[in-house]
Design a protein around this motif. Structure first.
Motif, PDB file in Angstrom:
ATOM      1  N   SER A  40       8.517  -8.282   2.541  1.00 42.63           N
ATOM      2  CA  SER A  40       7.674  -7.090   2.694  1.00 42.63           C
ATOM      3  C   SER A  40       8.250  -5.897   1.936  1.00 42.63           C
ATOM      4  CB  SER A  40       7.523  -6.743   4.183  1.00 42.63           C
ATOM      5  OG  SER A  40       6.849  -7.772   4.878  1.00 42.63           O
ATOM      6  N   VAL A  41       9.557  -5.710   2.011  1.00 43.66           N
ATOM      7  CA  VAL A  41      10.192  -4.587   1.314  1.00 43.66           C
ATOM      8  C   VAL A  41      10.105  -4.804  -0.204  1.00 43.66           C
ATOM      9  CG1 VAL A  41      12.333  -3.324   0.937  1.00 43.66           C
ATOM     10  CG2 VAL A  41      11.712  -4.066   3.240  1.00 43.66           C
ATOM     11  N   ALA A  42      10.307  -6.030  -0.654  1.00 46.06           N
ATOM     12  CA  ALA A  42      10.184  -6.323  -2.077  1.00 46.06           C
ATOM     13  C   ALA A  42       8.762  -6.032  -2.560  1.00 46.06           C
ATOM     14  CB  ALA A  42      10.555  -7.778  -2.351  1.00 46.06           C
ATOM     15  N   SER A  43       7.771  -6.379  -1.759  1.00 48.26           N
ATOM     16  CA  SER A  43       6.389  -6.094  -2.104  1.00 48.26           C
ATOM     17  C   SER A  43       6.143  -4.590  -2.234  1.00 48.26           C
ATOM     18  CB  SER A  43       5.450  -6.688  -1.047  1.00 48.26           C
ATOM     19  OG  SER A  43       4.105  -6.360  -1.302  1.00 48.26           O
ATOM     20  N   PHE A  44       6.771  -3.813  -1.364  1.00 45.87           N
ATOM     21  CA  PHE A  44       6.678  -2.348  -1.427  1.00 45.87           C
ATOM     22  C   PHE A  44       7.115  -1.841  -2.795  1.00 45.87           C
ATOM     23  CE2 PHE A  44       8.859   1.724  -1.109  1.00 45.87           C
ATOM     24  CZ  PHE A  44       7.946   2.529  -0.447  1.00 45.87           C
ATOM     25  N   TRP A  45       8.284  -2.284  -3.266  1.00 48.59           N
ATOM     26  CA  TRP A  45       8.808  -1.809  -4.546  1.00 48.59           C
ATOM     27  C   TRP A  45       8.024  -2.386  -5.728  1.00 48.59           C
ATOM     28  CZ3 TRP A  45      11.425   2.279  -3.821  1.00 48.59           C
ATOM     29  CH2 TRP A  45      12.300   2.417  -2.751  1.00 48.59           C
ATOM     30  N   GLU A  46       7.533  -3.608  -5.614  1.00 46.58           N
ATOM     31  CA  GLU A  46       6.769  -4.207  -6.704  1.00 46.58           C
ATOM     32  C   GLU A  46       5.468  -3.438  -6.955  1.00 46.58           C
ATOM     33  OE1 GLU A  46       8.076  -8.921  -6.414  1.00 46.58           O
ATOM     34  OE2 GLU A  46       6.302  -8.204  -5.347  1.00 46.58           O
ATOM     35  N   ASN A  47       4.756  -3.117  -5.902  1.00 48.40           N
ATOM     36  CA  ASN A  47       3.525  -2.351  -6.076  1.00 48.40           C
ATOM     37  C   ASN A  47       3.808  -0.954  -6.614  1.00 48.40           C
ATOM     38  OD1 ASN A  47       0.824  -3.665  -4.960  1.00 48.40           O
ATOM     39  ND2 ASN A  47       2.526  -4.456  -3.758  1.00 48.40           N
ATOM     40  N   ALA A  48       4.940  -0.404  -6.257  1.00 46.11           N
ATOM     41  CA  ALA A  48       5.310   0.919  -6.754  1.00 46.11           C
ATOM     42  C   ALA A  48       5.558   0.882  -8.262  1.00 46.11           C
ATOM     43  CB  ALA A  48       6.550   1.430  -6.026  1.00 46.11           C
ATOM     44  N   PHE A  49       6.344  -0.091  -8.753  1.00 45.95           N
ATOM     45  CA  PHE A  49       6.639  -0.081 -10.196  1.00 45.95           C
ATOM     46  C   PHE A  49       5.416  -0.469 -11.016  1.00 45.95           C
ATOM     47  CE2 PHE A  49       8.442  -4.591  -9.693  1.00 45.95           C
ATOM     48  CZ  PHE A  49       7.566  -5.227 -10.559  1.00 45.95           C
ATOM     49  N   TYR A  50       4.590  -1.365 -10.507  1.00 51.38           N
ATOM     50  CA  TYR A  50       3.385  -1.693 -11.251  1.00 51.38           C
ATOM     51  C   TYR A  50       2.430  -0.504 -11.292  1.00 51.38           C
ATOM     52  CZ  TYR A  50       3.553  -6.561 -12.730  1.00 51.38           C
ATOM     53  OH  TYR A  50       3.843  -7.731 -13.393  1.00 51.38           O
TER      54      TYR A  50
ATOM     55  N   VAL B 221       0.822  -1.213   0.000  1.00 55.61           N
ATOM     56  CA  VAL B 221       0.000   0.000   0.000  1.00 55.61           C
ATOM     57  C   VAL B 221       0.857   1.263   0.000  1.00 55.61           C
ATOM     58  CG1 VAL B 221      -1.768   1.298   1.229  1.00 55.61           C
ATOM     59  CG2 VAL B 221      -1.956  -1.197   1.039  1.00 55.61           C
ATOM     60  N   PRO B 222       1.817   1.435   0.926  1.00 55.77           N
ATOM     61  CA  PRO B 222       2.658   2.636   0.866  1.00 55.77           C
ATOM     62  C   PRO B 222       3.504   2.712  -0.401  1.00 55.77           C
ATOM     63  CG  PRO B 222       3.477   1.102   2.533  1.00 55.77           C
ATOM     64  CD  PRO B 222       2.123   0.624   2.119  1.00 55.77           C
ATOM     65  N   GLY B 223       3.808   1.563  -1.023  1.00 62.66           N
ATOM     66  CA  GLY B 223       4.532   1.585  -2.289  1.00 62.66           C
ATOM     67  C   GLY B 223       3.736   2.290  -3.367  1.00 62.66           C
ATOM     68  N   SER B 224       2.438   2.056  -3.409  1.00 59.91           N
ATOM     69  CA  SER B 224       1.571   2.716  -4.382  1.00 59.91           C
ATOM     70  C   SER B 224       1.493   4.216  -4.115  1.00 59.91           C
ATOM     71  CB  SER B 224       0.173   2.099  -4.325  1.00 59.91           C
ATOM     72  OG  SER B 224       0.218   0.723  -4.641  1.00 59.91           O
ATOM     73  N   ILE B 225       1.478   4.596  -2.835  1.00 61.73           N
ATOM     74  CA  ILE B 225       1.425   6.014  -2.482  1.00 61.73           C
ATOM     75  C   ILE B 225       2.708   6.719  -2.926  1.00 61.73           C
ATOM     76  CG2 ILE B 225       1.301   7.644  -0.557  1.00 61.73           C
ATOM     77  CD1 ILE B 225      -0.382   5.543   0.926  1.00 61.73           C
ATOM     78  N   LEU B 226       3.851   6.092  -2.683  1.00 63.91           N
ATOM     79  CA  LEU B 226       5.124   6.672  -3.118  1.00 63.91           C
ATOM     80  C   LEU B 226       5.151   6.824  -4.637  1.00 63.91           C
ATOM     81  CD1 LEU B 226       8.030   7.614  -2.566  1.00 63.91           C
ATOM     82  CD2 LEU B 226       8.743   5.213  -2.735  1.00 63.91           C
ATOM     83  N   ALA B 227       4.631   5.830  -5.354  1.00 63.86           N
ATOM     84  CA  ALA B 227       4.611   5.895  -6.811  1.00 63.86           C
ATOM     85  C   ALA B 227       3.817   7.098  -7.288  1.00 63.86           C
ATOM     86  CB  ALA B 227       4.019   4.605  -7.382  1.00 63.86           C
ATOM     87  N   ALA B 228       2.644   7.338  -6.691  1.00 72.17           N
ATOM     88  CA  ALA B 228       1.803   8.467  -7.092  1.00 72.17           C
ATOM     89  C   ALA B 228       2.497   9.800  -6.835  1.00 72.17           C
ATOM     90  CB  ALA B 228       0.472   8.407  -6.353  1.00 72.17           C
ATOM     91  N   LEU B 229       3.324   9.872  -5.783  1.00 75.71           N
ATOM     92  CA  LEU B 229       4.038  11.106  -5.470  1.00 75.71           C
ATOM     93  C   LEU B 229       5.199  11.348  -6.432  1.00 75.71           C
ATOM     94  CD1 LEU B 229       4.165  10.856  -1.566  1.00 75.71           C
ATOM     95  CD2 LEU B 229       2.686  12.337  -2.942  1.00 75.71           C
ATOM     96  N   LEU B 230       5.927  10.281  -6.763  1.00 75.52           N
ATOM     97  CA  LEU B 230       7.157  10.441  -7.533  1.00 75.52           C
ATOM     98  C   LEU B 230       6.903  10.645  -9.026  1.00 75.52           C
ATOM     99  CD1 LEU B 230      10.182  10.583  -7.097  1.00 75.52           C
ATOM    100  CD2 LEU B 230      10.321   8.116  -7.419  1.00 75.52           C
ATOM    101  N   VAL B 231       5.768  10.176  -9.553  1.00 79.92           N
ATOM    102  CA  VAL B 231       5.551  10.289 -11.003  1.00 79.92           C
ATOM    103  C   VAL B 231       5.404  11.731 -11.454  1.00 79.92           C
ATOM    104  CG1 VAL B 231       4.542   8.010 -11.324  1.00 79.92           C
ATOM    105  CG2 VAL B 231       3.056   9.930 -10.707  1.00 79.92           C
ATOM    106  N   ASN B 232       5.060  12.636 -10.561  1.00 80.86           N
ATOM    107  CA  ASN B 232       4.925  14.041 -10.934  1.00 80.86           C
ATOM    108  C   ASN B 232       6.202  14.845 -10.704  1.00 80.86           C
ATOM    109  OD1 ASN B 232       2.378  14.068 -11.987  1.00 80.86           O
ATOM    110  ND2 ASN B 232       1.366  14.684 -10.102  1.00 80.86           N
ATOM    111  N   TRP B 233       7.274  14.165 -10.320  1.00 82.98           N
ATOM    112  CA  TRP B 233       8.564  14.839 -10.153  1.00 82.98           C
ATOM    113  C   TRP B 233       9.124  15.156 -11.537  1.00 82.98           C
ATOM    114  CZ3 TRP B 233      13.889  12.332  -9.318  1.00 82.98           C
ATOM    115  CH2 TRP B 233      14.838  13.310  -8.991  1.00 82.98           C
TER     116      TRP B 233
END
Length: 537
Positions: free
Chosen positions: A451-461, A402-414
């Motif tokens: 758990s950490v791998a899951s964080f990054w996987e949800n972020a890239f997807y 879940v937090p991986g998806s939140i980080l992804a949404a923040l970083l894509v607008n950088w």
């Protein structure tokens, strides 16, 4: 017109949009500039003119109640996609205990992916022909009905067949729901398409919690070699499928009866139904508590300068029902596919997007589709073989997505990095932590690294699933998403075969998955289109 000139013009348009706030923004372009941009984007100039009018009308309306409701209901589809992917992984040990054992039980994943391939292709391509709403209103219901049926499967053959039917329904969720959501949101809010991936992570959490509850209380411990559990002693996985199938039917009912959607105005304009497109814009404005100044004349005036160049002058025609049916069948050709490769830049972009989907479609299930088995075997080797330990660890890693998806949404607008850098970085990091997982020596280390791998996987997807619909042009967006999703599901077919026969059944699939992630992360940097700050056409 050079690529640099076009990019400078797009930046200027975006910067002036808030000040002008109207559909006249794109009229800053000359006739030749508009034709060149339309050619590069793989669409007809007249439609390019109309879609920009619609984009400005949606910008004028702004974000409101309708888009927020759509974010929720589109999220149902993304949640369903990952829930069903994870469901088969979680219940696999329990099903193996009842019927076929290892390694053959892993081939049940093959059945799911066959269904996903057909579902992604059928629903994704059909939404470019007959519209987005039919697929939108069908996928959750189909997967829910067959999900309930899976729980009543009398044998392994029936189980695998019904799992394939679940996949057929679920396969349309990502290509259709992402397309639908993108075509209703204002350009400055397109990052929300990436944030939709939070629902994908939530789907994994819900699937894990449901399975944990039922399998831990109604599951059969692993029997001695050559023996199997009885149905009566192993009802946990069946209860889980009953529950998840019923959940999908409930979510479909919310979509269909409580929060219904309108047909995409961009799709309507692409098949000549301009009056309906304008009507939808006004319905959205009303639902948002505002008004729109868009009229049918605005669309027709925008397209008029290009009509002499069109081979299909019906773009401003109102079709009868019979003519619409005939037109839909006429469109069942290779045109939507060839449009995705109509220019060198678009062809390279489409090819690399499909490659990324395909490679990650193999790498992700090599690890995640067998995560339940991996955790059970890894924990057993470390001296902790309880069902509760396995499924609690599964739930913890799901929650970290879940937090991986939140980080992804923040970083894509950088602006300095954008979509390409974000998904490349996330993908490489996922691979790095999977490599570290192979060397874990304790249960705590294993759970933390998973758990950490899951964080990054949800972020890239999250970034990839948001990026792909942005680069595909509207008339072929569903087809592009369908090809990418089908490629992902096709390569996923090989994951259970590789996992079933790889020499090191515990760490081998993890090593292969990590290698694929690292390679794909590097390839992402070569994508030719950056979509940050640009409104999707």
């Amino acid at each position: 017109m050079t690529r640099e000139t076009k990019d400078d013009k797009d930046v200027e348009i975006q910067e002036n949009a808030a000040a002008k706030g109207a559909r006249d923004v794109r009229r800053d372009l000359t006739y030749d500039e508009a034709k060149e941009i339309a050619r590069e984007e793989g669409m007809r100039p007249a439609f390019y003119a109309k879609v920009n009018v619609l984009n400005d009308a949606i910008f004028e309306i702004g974000m409101g109640r309708y888009q927020l409701e759509l974010f929720i209901t589109a999220g149902f589809g993304w949640m369903a996609d990952n829930l069903w992917l994870q469901a088969i992984a979680i219940v696999m040990p329990a099903v193996a205990n009842e019927w076929v054992g290892y390694p053959h039980i892993r081939l049940a994943t093959l059945a799911l992916y066959v269904g996903l391939i057909f579902g992604a292709t059928f629903w994704g391509m059909s939404c470019d022909v007959i519209g987005r709403r039919l697929a939108w209103n069908s996928t959750l219901l189909v997967s829910g009905i067959f999900g309930v049926a899976v729980g009543a499967a009398p044998n392994y053959v029936a189980f695998a067949s019904l799992i394939a039917c679940v996949g057929f329904g679920a396969g349309g969720n990502l290509p259709v729901d992402g397309t639908m959501f993108l075509e209703f949101i204002p350009g400055p809010h397109q990052y929300l398409l990436t944030f939709l991936s939070v629902w994908w992570a939530i789907g994994q959490v819900i699937g894990s919690l449901i399975s944990w509850v039922f399998l831990a209380h109604y599951g059969c411990p692993t029997p001695p070699a050559g023996e199997f559990c009885s149905r009566e002693s192993n009802m946990g996985w069946r209860y889980a499928y009953f529950c998840m199938g019923a959940l999908m039917i409930f979510l479909w009912a919310i979509r269909f009866f409580v929060l219904p959607v309108y047909e995409s105005p961009k799709f309507l304009a692409s098949v000549g139904r301009d009056e309906e497109a304008v009507a939808v814009i006004h319905k959205i404005a009303k639902r948002n508590g505002t008004t729109s100044s868009l009229t049918i004349e605005h669309l027709r005036d925008a397209a008029l300068p290009f009509l002499s160049d069109e081979t299909d002058l019906s773009i401003t025609t109102k079709f009868s029902t019979l003519e619409l049916v005939k037109h839909s069948f006429d469109n069942m050709s290779a045109d939507h596919i060839t449009a995705l490769f109509s220019t060198r830049r678009l062809a390279l972009s489409t090819s690399l997007v499909i490659f990324c989907y395909a490679s990650l479609g193999l790498g992700y299930p090599l690890f995640n589709a067998f995560l339940g088995t991996f955790l059970a075997e890894k924990n057993a080797n470390l001296g902790n073989a309880s069902l509760n330990a396995t499924y609690s660890a599964y739930t913890y890693q799901a929650a970290c997505g879940v937090p991986g998806s939140i980080l992804a949404a923040l970083l894509v607008n950088w602006s300095r990095g954008g979509r390409k850098f974000a998904m490349s970085f996330f993908t490489i990091m996922a691979g790095a932590f999977l490599f570290a997982l192979i060397a874990s020596k304790t249960t705590t280390q294993t759970n933390a690294l998973v758990s950490v791998a899951s964080f990054w996987e949800n972020a890239f997807y999250g970034v990839l699933y948001g990026y792909a619909p942005e680069v595909f042009p509207t008339p072929s967006r569903g087809t592009g998403d369908a090809l990418a999703s089908a490629a992902s599901r096709f390569t996923g077919l090989f994951a259970p075969i590789i996992a079933a026969y790889i020499p090191d059944s515990v760490n081998g699939p993890v090593y292969a998955s990590a290698s694929i992630f690292m390679l794909t992360g590097i390839v992402m940097l070569f994508l030719p289109i950056e979509t940050v700050g640009k409104t999707a056409l």
